[in-house]
Design an enzyme around this catalytic site. Structure first.
Site, short mmCIF file in Angstrom:
data_model
loop_
_atom_site.label_atom_id
_atom_site.label_comp_id
_atom_site.label_asym_id
_atom_site.label_seq_id
_atom_site.Cartn_x
_atom_site.Cartn_y
_atom_site.Cartn_z
N ARG A 41 -58.96 -34.35 22.76
CA ARG A 41 -60.04 -33.45 23.20
C ARG A 41 -60.52 -33.79 24.62
O ARG A 41 -60.95 -32.92 25.37
CB ARG A 41 -61.20 -33.44 22.21
N ASP A 54 -67.15 -31.75 17.71
CA ASP A 54 -65.85 -31.78 18.40
C ASP A 54 -65.85 -30.94 19.68
O ASP A 54 -64.88 -30.97 20.44
CB ASP A 54 -64.75 -31.30 17.45
N ARG A 102 -57.53 -30.62 4.19
CA ARG A 102 -58.12 -30.47 2.86
C ARG A 102 -57.24 -29.62 1.95
O ARG A 102 -57.07 -29.94 0.76
CB ARG A 102 -59.51 -29.85 2.99
C1 S3P Z 1 -63.86 -33.70 10.59
C2 S3P Z 1 -65.16 -34.07 10.70
C3 S3P Z 1 -65.73 -34.57 11.95
C4 S3P Z 1 -64.88 -34.21 13.16
C5 S3P Z 1 -63.44 -34.46 12.92
C6 S3P Z 1 -62.93 -33.69 11.73
C7 S3P Z 1 -63.37 -33.27 9.26
O1 S3P Z 1 -65.83 -35.98 11.87
O2 S3P Z 1 -65.32 -34.91 14.29
O3 S3P Z 1 -62.68 -34.07 14.06
O4 S3P Z 1 -62.32 -32.63 9.19
O5 S3P Z 1 -64.06 -33.57 8.29
P1 S3P Z 1 -67.10 -36.68 11.15
O6 S3P Z 1 -67.26 -35.97 9.89
O7 S3P Z 1 -66.73 -38.10 10.95
O8 S3P Z 1 -68.20 -36.49 12.15
#
Ligand code: S3P
Length: 433
Positions: free
Chosen positions: A392, A319, A33
């Protein structure tokens, strides 16, 4: 040679003790981000402590493909940017590799741009569902084409209209893609989520001068006629990477790990609360004054008991479930996880992959379409297990190997480089064989 072509197996022996203090790589979600938003800002941003994992490097490469000026020097990355209107049509496809976050967030950004691009990824990413972002973006006017809503995905930037979205599944990736699209849309974009998900996008947008409202009705972003302000950010350690060490320490009474400078954003710390309810001793010392709260976590193993997780727990610790399943093998009783269907569409089908690996090591695991149960405690034994190409899963099975009676070999284990390139080096340092 691409990693996929290297059949890398790792053999992990049981540990007599897990003890030590360590730092983990910077938070992957925050890093994606920060990079994307810095590329959308007007001016020079500085990001310190960017993680070196392949997922984040894929975002760096995609942004460079879109014309962003990113310079890395030591632990610092400088981004010089001039807003979305300066994005250039890339030569060739944008390769998101294994990273769902890269693909979904960039789809949101590019939907409202003035350029066109094709986003692709590796075999795992090509299997993952993209309709969850494509469909709501189309309701804003986006022009996106794909075959059966899977990568490769072609996006032709156009003008978007803000609207109200109610998320059908809890997903920070979908929420973020829609908020990013909302930045260039006309009118407000609202995202309503029944189950809260990580809020890194909202925090960064606010820090960069965007009007992001968090109301009872959801998160609202209004298009700004001012460009995003550049940012200087030090990325805290990734709690989802720390989870493997925290789980390792929690496996046996007396084992202990201290993780320094790790992210403690409340939307990411559910795993610590779950661990406490399993009986582990977890201490957190942190500050919350920053854009992203951070601090130190100390975990000491105690006898573990089984717990029951529902859909909201799963979303909050999405996660960390592979690590939690390992703990469940050592906890007294049946740990039951329901509402976990999302785990089947991650980098691998994580329910099937973890059930397969843990069963081969002697665990008692029952799989359901959207859940899994583990009966413990079980004495695990060494086995040949598979990562299923999922970082993971590889790391969780390496942690399980620490309490197996004989060595465990994990096939295709170097996929840990997706989020944690020096995982096996640190594993060695923490375990005293
Ligand atoms: C993430 C959101 C999660 C997570 C992924 C990273 C993110 O996925 O599992 O490893 O950085 O927004 P989802 O939002 O699709 O559940």
């Amino acid at each position: 040679m691409p990693r996929a072509e290297v059949e890398s197996a790792r053999t992990i022996s049981s540990a007599t003790r897990v003890a030590g203090e360590l730092a983990v790589p910077g938070d992957k979600s925050i890093a994606h981000r920060a990079l994307i938003l810095a590329a959308l800002a007007q001016g020079e941003s500085w990001i310190h402590g960017l993680p070196e994992g392949e997922d984040v490097l894929a975002t760096v490469a995609c942004l460079r493909g879109l014309g962003a000026n990113l310079q890395r020097s030591g632990r610092t990355t400088r981004i010089r940017a001039a807003g979305l209107s300066s994005f250039a049509t890339p030569h060739g496809e944008l390769d998101c590799e294994n990273s769902g976050t890269t693909m979904r967030l960039l789809l949101g950004v590019l939907a409202g741009s003035a350029i066109s691009a094709t986003l692709d990824g590796d075999a795992s990413l090509r299997r993952r569902p993209m309709d969850r972002v494509i469909e709501p973006l189309r309701t804003m006017g986006a022009r996106i084409e794909s075959r059966e809503s899977r990568a490769p995905v072609f996006v032709m930037g156009t003008s978007l209209q803000g609207r109200r979205h109610t998320l059908a599944i809890p997903s920070a990736q979908v929420k973020s893609a829609l908020l990013l699209a909302g930045l260039s849309a006309s009118g407000p974009t609202t995202v309503v989520e029944a189950t809260p998900t990580r809020d890194h996008t909202e925090r960064l947008l606010r820090a960069m001068g965007t009007d992001v409202g968090a109301t009872a009705d959801g998160v609202v972003v209004r298009p700004s006629h001012q460009p995003l302000r550049p940012i200087e950010l030090a990325i805290p350690g990734d709690i989802s990477s720390a989870a493997f060490w925290i789980a390792a320490a929690a496996l046996r009474p007396g084992w202990s790990v201290i993780v320094a400078d790790v992210g403690l954003n409340p939307t990411r710390t559910a795993f610590l609360a779950l661990l406490r309810s399993m009986g582990a001793h977890v201490e957190v010392e942190g500050s919350s004054s920053d854009i992203e709260p951070r601090g130190m976590v100390t975990v000491t193993g105690q006898r573990l008991r089984a717990i029951v997780l529902g859909p909201a727990d799963v979303a909050a610790a999405i996660d960390e479930i592979p690590a939690l399943l390992v703990l469940a093998t050592q906890a007294a009783g049946v740990t039951t996880i329901d509402g976990a269907g999302e785990l089947r569409v991650k980098e691998s089908d994580r329910i099937a992959a973890m059930a397969d690996g843990l069963r081969r090591m002697g665990a008692v695991v029952e799989e359901r379409p959207d859940g899994v149960s583990v009966k413990g405690p079980t004495a695990l034994h060494g086995a040949s297990v598979e990562s299923h190409g999922d970082h993971r899963v590889a790391m969780a099975l390496a942690v399980a190997a620490l309490v197996a009676s004989s060595p465990t070999t994990i096939a295709d284990a170097d996929c840990v480089a997706v989020s944690y390139p020096n995982f096996f080096t640190q594993l060695q340092e923490l375990t005293h064989e």
